[in-house]
Design an enzyme around this catalytic site. Sequence first.
Site, PDB file in Angstrom:
ATOM      1  CB  SER A 143      -1.181   0.058   1.089  1.00 39.18           C
ATOM      2  OG  SER A 143      -1.990   0.817   1.066  1.00 39.18           O
ATOM      3  CG  ASP A 202      -4.397  -1.508   0.514  1.00 38.78           C
ATOM      4  OD1 ASP A 202      -3.301  -2.373   0.944  1.00 38.78           O
ATOM      5  OD2 ASP A 202      -4.622  -0.368   0.425  1.00 38.78           O
TER       6      ASP A 202
END
Length: 279
Positions: free
Chosen positions: A43, A187
């Site tokens: 991320s 993610d």
Amino acid sequence: MGGQALVLGGGGVAGIAWTTGLLTGLADHGQDLTGADLLVGTSAGAAVAAQVTSGRSLEELFARQADPALQAPEIPADVDLEKFAAEFGGALAGAASPAEVRRAVGKLALAAETVSEADRRAVIEARLPVHEWPEQRLVIVAVDAETGEPRRFDRESGVSLVDAVAASCAVPGIWPAVTIGGRRYVDGGVRSADNADYAAGATRITVVSPLGDSAPLPAEKPLSEVLADLRAAGAEVALVTPDEASLAAIGQNPLDPSTRTPAAEAGRAQGAALTLNWS
């Protein structure tokens, strides 16, 4: 494998700024970590890892976070981490395994109304000063939204660096899942905010975790247990999380672009005052 590994965890645009500041401050203090043999980015950490392996100086990268005139354009997002975690917690109540949790999160992500993939990809493009994979070993983590399986992208994966970072940064429910090879990815923090276990085999591992133990989504294993496993396997490990001043600078909404300047400055101050201790 051996050598040194640098693990960079998630934490929104504030996490990108804080981590960049921290790495710059550490380098100011004679502790430059960016030449590690392996970087694992998840991320926000994927964005930072791509930036620090781009060949640009830490000073330039810091300025791109701290100086409003140099900051890349971002799409504002209003998110309360506690509320975010609570909402997902209710949806995941029936999941019996980590894989089921990931699939449930992926299902929610695919159903969410978000900006377009193209608009979000343009943001990621602007974040990265270089769009080619580095020679340094870089692993970027994302999760298949339908199967729940984690995917580790690297220069051998045949996936562009921009797409890999975009996938790893696709916060479920906030940003669109990213289409790569006909699959949809979300993610990497859906598996773990840090994915530090992917650095297994390195002799010395530094984990920079903007979220620490406060990650909003459940991980396969708590970070403390992952670090204990790495130590048990023979690695020396150091963990860095935001100090009090950095937490105040990051604030309650790490996706708020206005946090970048204070978070970067707080991170640099923390890094300059920090002596790393691997144990």
